[in-house]
Design a protein around this motif. Structure first.
Motif, PDB file in Angstrom:
ATOM      1  N   GLY A 176      11.690 -19.549 -51.272  1.00 12.59           N
ATOM      2  CA  GLY A 176      12.916 -19.172 -50.567  1.00 12.59           C
ATOM      3  C   GLY A 176      13.043 -19.787 -49.186  1.00 12.59           C
ATOM      4  N   LYS A 346      30.093 -24.023 -53.046  1.00 14.24           N
ATOM      5  CA  LYS A 346      29.247 -23.387 -54.057  1.00 14.24           C
ATOM      6  C   LYS A 346      27.774 -23.729 -53.844  1.00 14.24           C
ATOM      7  N   GLU A 349      26.396 -21.499 -51.060  1.00 14.61           N
ATOM      8  CA  GLU A 349      26.239 -20.121 -51.547  1.00 14.61           C
ATOM      9  C   GLU A 349      25.021 -20.005 -52.470  1.00 14.61           C
ATOM     10  N   LYS A 350      24.809 -21.012 -53.282  1.00 16.45           N
ATOM     11  CA  LYS A 350      23.662 -21.014 -54.188  1.00 16.45           C
ATOM     12  C   LYS A 350      22.358 -20.971 -53.402  1.00 16.45           C
ATOM     13  N   LEU A 352      21.769 -19.806 -50.462  1.00 19.30           N
ATOM     14  CA  LEU A 352      21.573 -18.538 -49.761  1.00 19.30           C
ATOM     15  C   LEU A 352      20.966 -17.457 -50.651  1.00 19.30           C
ATOM     16  N   SER A 353      20.991 -17.651 -51.960  1.00 19.46           N
ATOM     17  CA  SER A 353      20.420 -16.653 -52.868  1.00 19.46           C
ATOM     18  C   SER A 353      18.896 -16.744 -52.940  1.00 19.46           C
ATOM     19  N   PHE A 354      18.314 -17.820 -52.382  1.00 13.68           N
ATOM     20  CA  PHE A 354      16.860 -17.990 -52.396  1.00 13.68           C
ATOM     21  C   PHE A 354      16.289 -17.575 -51.039  1.00 13.68           C
ATOM     22  N   THR A 355      15.807 -16.344 -50.966  1.00 16.65           N
ATOM     23  CA  THR A 355      15.273 -15.814 -49.714  1.00 16.65           C
ATOM     24  C   THR A 355      13.820 -15.380 -49.907  1.00 16.65           C
ATOM     25  N   PHE A 358      13.500 -11.749 -51.186  1.00 17.81           N
ATOM     26  CA  PHE A 358      13.544 -11.618 -52.651  1.00 17.81           C
ATOM     27  C   PHE A 358      12.209 -12.028 -53.257  1.00 17.81           C
TER      28      PHE A 358
END
Length: 369
Positions: A176, A346, A349-350, A352-355, A358
């Protein structure tokens, strides 16, 4: 939970394996866990030449001795999948032993990057065969004796299952981005840059498609002569610009920018003028180069190979070595600004989902299970 991370690289934010472990460690500590991180220096080693056989033998022995003496202090010991080729019975049975992959060495047995032939390279390959065999053997022993195997992409899991590892022993957890890293991209927007520039973020070597770049870029410039190519962070196998330009046609040289090293906080300055990303790598663990380009609003086309498919949609993946498909993907977006802007949004945004938050949560879930 008391957790020990073990890295064969010196602990540094600038080295792949230890960089990943530092970020996970920080996030796990925020969740209330106690985490220690040790590298070769902490084991008393002065030799840190990661690639040498002498280092590998010394590191594995020192790590074994350290864990025999200290694994009982931890609920979990998490280590690289090549460096603990010993019987599980040597270590504390109540501790969870987790083998972690950053780049699964088993892929190299089946995936062969394209390289130009030369007598020197052929002799080098023969000389490296023994070392490669040792790595494969050590890795397999390490994986078989682990309680759990943590891989960063689905291709890794599929490879291990095909080789005989049970599916329930393998967990897939990506990597992430940290809040600190996100700050380095705040200056960037989805607006299309005025110049047409394609970016590759990563070291320039054969595994990452060095032999393919020249034809791909030449074909792009036949339709868009003004297009430029940025090779960012390309230092590694090749140490100077001239050695890299040998892979490209002479008429393309003036359109190629090479940046061998840069400071982490400077990345936004280099990426702000880039429209699209190119990543013809044969195999990765979890390619931060792709993730950071996506974060910079840069759509990326890559091979449908280990690593890239964890963060790219199917429409952005092409068959390995299908250079024409890569070229067509790039030309299509360069000719349609509305679609490019939509794709840039897009992509951001994609990413930003890898943190790491998480990742840390999934890691603890896997440990507990």
């Amino acid at each position: 939970m008391n957790i020990l991370f073990c890295t064969p690289q010196p602990i540094s934010h600038y080295l792949g394996i230890s960089r990943v472990l530092i970020d996970i460690k920080d996030q796990l500590e925020e969740l209330g866990h106690n985490v220690d991180l040790i590298g070769p220096i902490e084991l008393g080693m002065t030799n840190t030449n990661f690639a040498s056989n002498i280092f590998r033998r010394e590191y594995t022995e020192k790590l074994k001795d350290y864990l025999i003496a200290n694994s009982k202090l931890y609920d979990v010991v998490d280590y690289d999948h090549e460096f603990l080729p010993f019987d599980r019975s040597l270590f504390n049975r109540k501790t969870l032993f987790v083998a972690r992959t950053v780049l699964l060495v088993q892929h190299t047995k089946f995936i062969k990057p394209k390289k130009p032939w030369s007598l020197r390279s052929t002799i080098g390959s023969i000389l490296r065969y023994r070392q490669f065999s040792i790595r494969l053997n050590d890795s397999w022993k390490t994986l078989v004796n682990a309680d759990l195997i943590n891989v960063p992409n689905e291709h890794d899991k599929a490879r291990l299952i095909n080789m005989g590892i049970k599916a329930d022993k393998v967990v897939v957890i990506p990597f992430g981005l940290s809040p600190e890293r996100l700050k380095h991209f705040e200056m960037l927007t989805a607006d299309t840059p005025k110049i047409k520039k394609i970016c590759f973020l990563g070291t320039f070597d054969y595994r990452k498609g060095a032999s393919l770049f020249g034809q791909i870029f030449s074909d792009i410039r036949k339709s868009n002569p003004e297009t430029r190519l940025l090779l960012l962070g390309c230092g590694g196998l090749f140490s100077n610009r001239d050695s890299i330009l040998k892979f490209f046609k002479n008429e393309d040289h003036d359109h190629i920018e090479t940046v061998f090293k840069f400071q982490r906080e400077e990345i936004g300055l280099y990426l702000k003028d880039c429209s699209l990303g190119l990543y013809p790598s044969y195999m990765e663990g979890f390619p931060f180069g792709i993730l950071e380009m996506l974060l910079a609003y840069i759509p990326v086309v890559a091979f449908d190979a280990p690593g890239a498919s964890m963060m790219l949609d199917k429409e952005d993946l092409v068959d390995v070595e299908d250079q024409l498909a890569m070229v067509n993907w790039i030309l299509k977006l360069l000719s349609d600004n509305d679609q490019l802007i939509e794709k840039r949004m897009k992509s951001h945004e994609k990413a930003l989902s890898f943190t790491w938050e998480f990742v840390a949560q999934k890691t603890i879930e896997a440990y507990r299970r």
